[in-house]
Write an enzyme that holds these catalytic residues in place. Structure first.
Site, PDB file in Angstrom:
ATOM      1  N   GLU A  83       0.834  -1.125  -0.040  1.00 24.04           N
ATOM      2  CA  GLU A  83       0.225  -0.058  -0.012  1.00 24.04           C
ATOM      3  C   GLU A  83       0.874   1.129  -0.055  1.00 24.04           C
ATOM      4  O   GLU A  83       0.479   2.446   0.152  1.00 24.04           O
ATOM      5  CB  GLU A  83      -0.951  -0.030   1.149  1.00 24.04           C
ATOM      6  CG  GLU A  83      -0.232  -0.139   2.555  1.00 24.04           C
ATOM      7  CD  GLU A  83      -1.232  -0.215   3.673  1.00 24.04           C
ATOM      8  OE1 GLU A  83      -1.874   1.152   3.722  1.00 24.04           O
ATOM      9  OE2 GLU A  83      -1.365  -0.968   4.467  1.00 24.04           O
ATOM     10  N   CYS A 115      -3.497  -2.882   4.351  1.00 24.91           N
ATOM     11  CA  CYS A 115      -2.659  -3.798   4.811  1.00 24.91           C
ATOM     12  C   CYS A 115      -2.986  -5.576   4.549  1.00 24.91           C
ATOM     13  O   CYS A 115      -2.318  -6.272   5.082  1.00 24.91           O
ATOM     14  CB  CYS A 115      -2.516  -3.770   6.719  1.00 24.91           C
ATOM     15  SG  CYS A 115      -1.767  -2.238   7.096  1.00 24.91           S
ATOM     16  N   THR A 156       3.569   4.816  15.254  1.00 26.81           N
ATOM     17  CA  THR A 156       3.030   3.342  14.716  1.00 26.81           C
ATOM     18  C   THR A 156       3.671   3.354  13.251  1.00 26.81           C
ATOM     19  O   THR A 156       3.164   2.725  12.637  1.00 26.81           O
ATOM     20  CB  THR A 156       1.539   3.021  14.902  1.00 26.81           C
ATOM     21  OG1 THR A 156       0.965   4.175  14.126  1.00 26.81           O
ATOM     22  CG2 THR A 156       1.296   3.084  16.380  1.00 26.81           C
ATOM     23  N   SER A 205      -9.936   3.303  13.435  1.00 31.61           N
ATOM     24  CA  SER A 205      -9.405   2.184  12.796  1.00 31.61           C
ATOM     25  C   SER A 205      -9.301   0.998  13.865  1.00 31.61           C
ATOM     26  O   SER A 205      -9.324  -0.165  13.315  1.00 31.61           O
ATOM     27  CB  SER A 205      -8.089   2.593  12.250  1.00 31.61           C
ATOM     28  OG  SER A 205      -7.053   2.855  13.547  1.00 31.61           O
ATOM     29  N   HIS A 237      -2.538  -9.185  12.268  1.00 33.35           N
ATOM     30  CA  HIS A 237      -2.168  -7.935  11.729  1.00 33.35           C
ATOM     31  C   HIS A 237      -1.712  -6.973  13.008  1.00 33.35           C
ATOM     32  O   HIS A 237      -2.464  -6.882  13.863  1.00 33.35           O
ATOM     33  CB  HIS A 237      -2.904  -7.285  10.739  1.00 33.35           C
ATOM     34  CG  HIS A 237      -2.561  -5.916  10.507  1.00 33.35           C
ATOM     35  ND1 HIS A 237      -1.372  -5.712   9.901  1.00 33.35           N
ATOM     36  CD2 HIS A 237      -3.300  -4.633  10.572  1.00 33.35           C
ATOM     37  CE1 HIS A 237      -1.295  -4.305   9.740  1.00 33.35           C
ATOM     38  NE2 HIS A 237      -2.210  -3.924  10.122  1.00 33.35           N
ATOM     39  N   LYS A 246      -5.673  -6.668  21.720  1.00 35.40           N
ATOM     40  CA  LYS A 246      -6.927  -6.078  21.648  1.00 35.40           C
ATOM     41  C   LYS A 246      -7.858  -7.085  20.847  1.00 35.40           C
ATOM     42  O   LYS A 246      -8.916  -7.295  21.516  1.00 35.40           O
ATOM     43  CB  LYS A 246      -7.104  -4.667  21.254  1.00 35.40           C
ATOM     44  CG  LYS A 246      -6.662  -3.428  22.060  1.00 35.40           C
ATOM     45  CD  LYS A 246      -6.740  -2.248  21.403  1.00 35.40           C
ATOM     46  CE  LYS A 246      -6.122  -1.081  22.095  1.00 35.40           C
ATOM     47  NZ  LYS A 246      -6.471  -0.670  23.160  1.00 35.40           N
ATOM     48  N   ASN A 280       5.044  -0.901  12.241  1.00 35.10           N
ATOM     49  CA  ASN A 280       3.955  -1.273  11.319  1.00 35.10           C
ATOM     50  C   ASN A 280       4.687  -1.508   9.985  1.00 35.10           C
ATOM     51  O   ASN A 280       5.261  -0.653   9.349  1.00 35.10           O
ATOM     52  CB  ASN A 280       2.837  -0.275  11.209  1.00 35.10           C
ATOM     53  CG  ASN A 280       1.720  -0.994  10.560  1.00 35.10           C
ATOM     54  OD1 ASN A 280       1.660  -1.981  10.018  1.00 35.10           O
ATOM     55  ND2 ASN A 280       0.657  -0.067  10.496  1.00 35.10           N
ATOM     56  N   SER A 312      -7.346  -1.697   6.585  1.00 33.01           N
ATOM     57  CA  SER A 312      -8.150  -0.449   6.535  1.00 33.01           C
ATOM     58  C   SER A 312      -9.003  -0.254   5.490  1.00 33.01           C
ATOM     59  O   SER A 312      -8.469  -0.457   4.135  1.00 33.01           O
ATOM     60  CB  SER A 312      -7.500   0.486   7.040  1.00 33.01           C
ATOM     61  OG  SER A 312      -6.935   0.595   8.491  1.00 33.01           O
TER      62      SER A 312
HETATM   63  N1  COA Z   1       1.532   4.118  30.667  1.00 28.62           N
HETATM   64  C1  COA Z   1       0.966   3.109  29.833  1.00 28.62           C
HETATM   65  N2  COA Z   1      -0.097   2.975  28.930  1.00 28.62           N
HETATM   66  C2  COA Z   1      -0.155   4.297  28.501  1.00 28.62           C
HETATM   67  C3  COA Z   1       0.276   5.419  29.022  1.00 28.62           C
HETATM   68  C4  COA Z   1       1.297   5.409  29.974  1.00 28.62           C
HETATM   69  N3  COA Z   1       1.672   6.374  30.372  1.00 28.62           N
HETATM   70  N4  COA Z   1      -0.135   6.640  28.153  1.00 28.62           N
HETATM   71  C5  COA Z   1      -1.165   6.135  27.349  1.00 28.62           C
HETATM   72  N5  COA Z   1      -1.282   4.603  27.499  1.00 28.62           N
HETATM   73  C6  COA Z   1      -2.010   3.836  26.639  1.00 28.62           C
HETATM   74  C7  COA Z   1      -3.383   4.398  26.513  1.00 28.62           C
HETATM   75  O1  COA Z   1      -4.455   3.982  27.677  1.00 28.62           O
HETATM   76  C8  COA Z   1      -3.761   3.485  25.214  1.00 28.62           C
HETATM   77  O2  COA Z   1      -4.129   2.179  25.549  1.00 28.62           O
HETATM   78  P1  COA Z   1      -5.603   1.632  25.517  1.00 28.62           P
HETATM   79  O3  COA Z   1      -6.062   1.763  24.045  1.00 28.62           O
HETATM   80  O4  COA Z   1      -5.381  -0.011  25.482  1.00 28.62           O
HETATM   81  O5  COA Z   1      -6.338   2.420  26.328  1.00 28.62           O
HETATM   82  C9  COA Z   1      -2.446   3.405  24.341  1.00 28.62           C
HETATM   83  O6  COA Z   1      -1.460   3.649  25.327  1.00 28.62           O
HETATM   84  C10 COA Z   1      -2.109   4.465  23.342  1.00 28.62           C
HETATM   85  O7  COA Z   1      -2.816   5.764  23.862  1.00 28.62           O
HETATM   86  P2  COA Z   1      -3.623   6.929  22.906  1.00 28.62           P
HETATM   87  O8  COA Z   1      -4.237   7.860  24.186  1.00 28.62           O
HETATM   88  O9  COA Z   1      -4.733   5.844  22.455  1.00 28.62           O
HETATM   89  O10 COA Z   1      -2.704   6.961  21.974  1.00 28.62           O
HETATM   90  P3  COA Z   1      -2.953   8.051  20.770  1.00 28.62           P
HETATM   91  O11 COA Z   1      -4.408   8.467  20.530  1.00 28.62           O
HETATM   92  O12 COA Z   1      -1.967   8.908  20.601  1.00 28.62           O
HETATM   93  O13 COA Z   1      -2.869   7.073  19.220  1.00 28.62           O
HETATM   94  C11 COA Z   1      -3.142   5.233  17.739  1.00 28.62           C
HETATM   95  C12 COA Z   1      -2.876   5.678  19.311  1.00 28.62           C
HETATM   96  C13 COA Z   1      -3.009   3.935  17.544  1.00 28.62           C
HETATM   97  C14 COA Z   1      -4.446   5.545  17.669  1.00 28.62           C
HETATM   98  C15 COA Z   1      -2.233   6.130  16.827  1.00 28.62           C
HETATM   99  O14 COA Z   1      -0.845   5.897  16.932  1.00 28.62           O
HETATM  100  C16 COA Z   1      -2.585   5.845  15.457  1.00 28.62           C
HETATM  101  O15 COA Z   1      -3.619   6.503  14.892  1.00 28.62           O
HETATM  102  N6  COA Z   1      -1.855   4.985  14.777  1.00 28.62           N
HETATM  103  C17 COA Z   1      -2.392   4.640  13.354  1.00 28.62           C
HETATM  104  C18 COA Z   1      -3.426   3.914  13.015  1.00 28.62           C
HETATM  105  C19 COA Z   1      -3.330   2.423  13.840  1.00 28.62           C
HETATM  106  O16 COA Z   1      -2.203   1.893  13.867  1.00 28.62           O
HETATM  107  N7  COA Z   1      -4.430   1.734  13.646  1.00 28.62           N
HETATM  108  C20 COA Z   1      -4.623   0.502  14.165  1.00 28.62           C
HETATM  109  C21 COA Z   1      -5.814  -0.459  13.591  1.00 28.62           C
HETATM  110  S1  COA Z   1      -5.329  -0.476  11.954  1.00 28.62           S
END
Ligand code: COA
Length: 391
Positions: A83, A115, A156, A205, A237, A246, A280, A312
């Site tokens: 992709e 992906c 990521t 996502s 994945h 999760k 990733n 996605s």
């Molecule tokens: N200690 C431990 N865990 C912590 C923490 C700390 N100090 N601070 C945050 N976390 C945890 C959060 O609780 C969360 O876990 P949870 O989802 O189990 O609750 C995790 O870390 C990520 O924190 P979050 O605030 O949700 O991160 P973010 O909003 O910055 O973004 C993604 C996380 C994955 C959404 C972001 O990196 C992204 O958009 N990635 C690309 C898309 C992707 O990979 N999607 C996946 C499906 S294809």
């Protein structure tokens, strides 16, 4: 194809990049608590391509050992899944075909669906082998995951390629016929043609991925697939490795089963070793999970593995494979670990400069700096044509 002949993964190889950015460096830059990355996302570092690396150089580097081990006889199809494509028309696999000196009597095509497409490639390969079991199909999944600087997705990112030789009577994993499929139109992640970084609604996502776990599992069971208890491990994945936890939690919940930490860890942890440090790799990620699982000390002979491939947008597939007796004789664990360990750590500043770089678009003659020590390199671009060479 007679019933007694199975098809699946006969050989498996991966390649990643010259550079690596530890998440500690990213956290120091943006002030995030490091546990967010190490525990919350389950990521330690991410592969960063050098200026002269891309999906072609990684894909060719992943596939080269397979060709050296097995030769080219019977390979009449190369499917390149990505992709992070480099051209709107020409398949990146044609460059790989050239770099590996594959015979002209080969069909080469590129597949895209975020992906997911390496799994489509694997299933299409199995279909071809059912038609003619003497044929072998080279599947190459190669991606550079790139999100905007200072965005949540930045943590990521990553880059890697996995190559698989798909054959009848495979030596590593036999793939079963039943598949659970799920497609739905959702804008959780996409990359319009005019952008080189992906757009993503991160929380959407995650929700869409979990919805796909449910959809594929329900369809898998409706198609006569095996019950959950039959599986010993699950290759998901892994856009970040916590996502696999999760997803598995969700699958266990759906089946009314205990989703305690110990159960989750047993099923998922052995699959995360490479993705946690590579980041990733989009299409390659689920097959890096498989490689990590097989490279662990535990003997997986005759065990049934579940695969959940999510792309996605979204398309997903759940399928099963059985680990073939003697598979350990066909692993390359030391080489795989060396491929990860050979990467050179870089500073946040250096990573940022590489991230901001893009190939000139003026049609001029632009050699790329010699940075990679990998087997293949992008030598430059001239007259809008990418030039590749052996490193
Ligand atoms: N200690 C431990 N865990 C912590 C923490 C700390 N100090 N601070 C945050 N976390 C945890 C959060 O609780 C969360 O876990 P949870 O989802 O189990 O609750 C995790 O870390 C990520 O924190 P979050 O605030 O949700 O991160 P973010 O909003 O910055 O973004 C993604 C996380 C994955 C959404 C972001 O990196 C992204 O958009 N990635 C690309 C898309 C992707 O990979 N999607 C996946 C499906 S294809």
């Amino acid at each position: 194809m007679p019933e007694s002949i199975s098809a699946g993964i006969h050989d498996l190889s991966f390649a990643t990049t010259e550079f690596v950015l530890p998440h500690t460096a990213l956290a120091e830059h943006n002030g995030a608590e490091i546990d967010k990355y190490h525990l919350g996302l389950g990521q330690r570092s991410m592969s960063v391509p050098a200026a002269d690396e891309d999906v072609v150089t990684m894909g060719a580097a992943a596939a080269a050992p397979i060709i050296e081990r097995h030769g080219t006889a019977g390979i009449r199809t190369l499917v390149f899944a990505t992709e992070s494509s480099i051209d709107q028309a020409k398949a990146a696999g044609v460059y790989v075909h050239s770099l590996l000196a594959l015979p002209p009597a080969t069909r080469v095509v590129e597949l895209k669906q975020a992906c997911y497409s390496a799994t489509a490639a694997l299933q299409f390969a199995i279909g071809l082998i059912h038609r003619d079991p003497t044929q072998r199909v080279l599947v190459v999944a190669s991606d550079v995951s790139k999100y905007a600087l200072d965005s949540p997705g930045e943590a990521t990112q990553g880059a890697a390629a996995v190559a698989m030789l798909v054959t009848a009577n495979p030596s590593i994993v036999r793939i079963e016929a039943q598949s659970g499929l799920f497609t739905t139109d959702v804008m959780d992640f996409w990359r319009p043609n005019y952008r080189d970084t992906a757009l993503v609604d991160g929380q959407e996502s995650i929700t869409a991925y979990l919805q796909a776990v449910q959809g594929t599992w329900q369809d898998y069971r409706a198609q006569g697939g095996r019950p959950l208890e039959a599986f010993s491990a699950f290759c998901y994945h892994q856009p970040f490795t916590r996502m696999a936890y999760k997803a598995h939690h969700h699958l266990l919940d759906l089946n009314g089963q205990d989703a305690g930490q110990a159960t989750l860890r047993q099923a998922i942890e052995p699959t995360t070793a490479y993705n946690a440090v590579i980041g990733n790799s989009y299409t390659a990620s689920v097959y890096l999970a498989l490689t990590a699982l097989l490279d662990q000390a535990d003997d997986r002979t005759d065990q049934l593995l579940g695969f959940l491939s999510y792309g996605s947008g979204s398309v997903a597939e759940f399928f099963a494979g059985t680990v073939v007796p003697g598979y350990r004789d066909h692993l390359h664990t030391a080489r795989n670990r060396a491929e990860v360990d050979r990467r050179k750590p870089i500073t946040y500043g250096r990573y940022r400069a590489l991230h901001e770089q893009s190939l000139p678009t003026d049609g001029g003659d632009h050699p790329t700096p010699e940075e990679t020590t990998g087997r293949f390199r992008l030598a430059g671009i001239r007259g809008h044509k990418r030039l590749y060479e052996k490193g």
